[in-house]
Design an enzyme around this catalytic site. Structure first.
Site, mmCIF file in Angstrom:
data_model
loop_
_atom_site.group_PDB
_atom_site.id
_atom_site.type_symbol
_atom_site.label_atom_id
_atom_site.label_comp_id
_atom_site.label_asym_id
_atom_site.label_seq_id
_atom_site.Cartn_x
_atom_site.Cartn_y
_atom_site.Cartn_z
ATOM 1 N N ASP A 1 0.939 -1.271 0.036
ATOM 2 C CA ASP A 1 -0.026 -0.061 0.028
ATOM 3 C C ASP A 1 0.871 1.299 0.005
ATOM 4 O OD1 ASP A 1 0.415 0.887 2.919
ATOM 5 O OD2 ASP A 1 -0.132 -1.132 3.048
ATOM 6 N N GLU B 1 7.546 -6.641 -2.722
ATOM 7 C CA GLU B 1 6.071 -7.026 -2.691
ATOM 8 C C GLU B 1 5.862 -8.168 -3.614
ATOM 9 O OE1 GLU B 1 2.533 -7.875 -2.225
ATOM 10 O OE2 GLU B 1 3.240 -6.227 -0.755
ATOM 11 N N ASP C 1 8.963 -12.719 -4.430
ATOM 12 C CA ASP C 1 8.793 -13.430 -3.099
ATOM 13 C C ASP C 1 9.768 -12.959 -1.914
ATOM 14 O OD1 ASP C 1 8.583 -14.892 -0.746
ATOM 15 O OD2 ASP C 1 8.608 -16.884 -1.846
ATOM 16 N N GLY C 2 9.252 -12.039 -0.853
ATOM 17 C CA GLY C 2 10.225 -11.714 0.145
ATOM 18 C C GLY C 2 11.488 -12.705 0.697
ATOM 19 N N ASP D 1 6.559 -5.627 6.776
ATOM 20 C CA ASP D 1 5.109 -4.912 6.818
ATOM 21 C C ASP D 1 4.517 -6.078 6.148
ATOM 22 O OD1 ASP D 1 2.966 -3.616 6.302
ATOM 23 O OD2 ASP D 1 3.821 -1.772 5.467
ATOM 24 N N THR E 1 1.206 -9.146 5.975
ATOM 25 C CA THR E 1 0.133 -9.688 6.381
ATOM 26 C C THR E 1 0.035 -10.736 7.434
ATOM 27 O OG1 THR E 1 0.018 -11.535 4.767
ATOM 28 C CG2 THR E 1 -1.056 -9.467 3.868
#
EC number: 2.5.1.16
Length: 283
Positions: free
Chosen positions: A87, A107, A138-139, A157, A159
């Site tokens: 975001d 992200e 993919d982080g 940051d 989910t």
């Protein structure tokens, strides 16, 4: 007249609802379901797989607290890695520091970023800052394949630990973060809530992993009205700096950054946890 409500289950016995003025967009990506809504009370808000990520009314609490607590701890931070944060709110807060030279944001779902830029300009408008580089991957893979100790600060940051966010709560991920942080590096991660059992379980699991990897590992709290119970946590882990003893409150205040939630009194106070939280973390 038809009343439309968005509802999210905080537990089997508790539900949180927002009256919806308009459901403005919906999309199923290869990773998750993305929805954007408009409400009178909370302004614009968006959800992933039916869970609130941010609302226009209270997003500042989360984004200020994930960013300014570690920045006040070490004002010499130059290179930052953000995992998740599609975001853009965390990046927005980071760009307020002219001393930061590089912000890499990883992200997994590019659609979250592009749709946030379209529907949530109040958080996403700094993703085009010249210091920001976006990586849509993919982080977990990103930190594992990163070979050098190049970051002063990593902000996770993420989910909740379900679906695409699950791996960002693993021991292997935290170890990779430790490896790519400089000798005085700091890690801050989304740490769930201590209140409802399913969230508290994940909180404790994350803290147990991190405290065995980093020499300094603490938990701090903030108030996020639209997250389960409103009582939410971040984990603070560091190779060198203590966020209470080493924070530069006077120097931070001199920067003149205007905030809605964070201040340098909160810098110390947010680490003072209620007894029930301390007990759960120590069990």
């Amino acid at each position: 007249m038809l009343d439309l409500w968005y509802s999210e289950n905080w537990s089997d016995e508790t539900k949180f609802s927002i009256k919806v003025k308009e459901h403005i967009y919906s999309e199923q990506t290869p990773f998750q379901k993305i929805d954007f809504f408009v409400s009178n009370e909370y302004g614009r808000f968006f959800t992933l797989d039916g869970l609130i990520m941010i609302t226009e009314k209270d997003e500042f609490s989360y984004h200020e607290m994930i960013t300014h607590v570690p920045m006040c701890t070490n004002l010499n931070i130059k290179n930052v890695l953000v995992i998740g944060g599609g975001d853009g709110g965390t990046v927005r807060e980071l760009t307020r520091y002219s001393s930061i030279e590089r912000i890499d944001m990883v992200e997994i779902d590019e659609r979250v970023v592009r749709l946030s830029q379209k529907f949530l300009p109040f958080t996403a408008d700094k993703l085009t800052d010249r210091r920001v580089t976006l990586y849509f991957e993919d982080g977990l893979k990103f930190v594992k394949e990163c070979k050098d100790k190049i970051y002063d600060l990593i902000l996770v940051d993420s989910t909740d630990p379900i679906s695409v966010g699950e791996g960002l709560f693993s021991k292997e991920f935290y170890e990779d973060c430790f490896r790519i942080l400089k000798e005085d590096g700091i890690l801050v991660n989304q740490h769930e809530s201590p209140y409802y059992e399913k969230y508290a379980t994940e909180m404790k699991k994350a803290h147990d992993k991190i405290k065995h990897i980093f020499p300094i590992a603490k938990v701090y709290q903030f108030h996020q009205p639209t997250y389960a119970s409103g009582h939410w946590l971040f984990g603070f882990a560091s190779k060198k700096y203590d966020p209470i003893k080493d924070c530069s409150t006077e120097n931070w205040d001199k920067l003149g950054i205007e905030t809605k939630y964070y201040n340098t009194e909160i810098q110390r106070a947010c680490f003072v946890l209620p007894n029930y939280v301390k007990k759960k973390l120590e069990e």
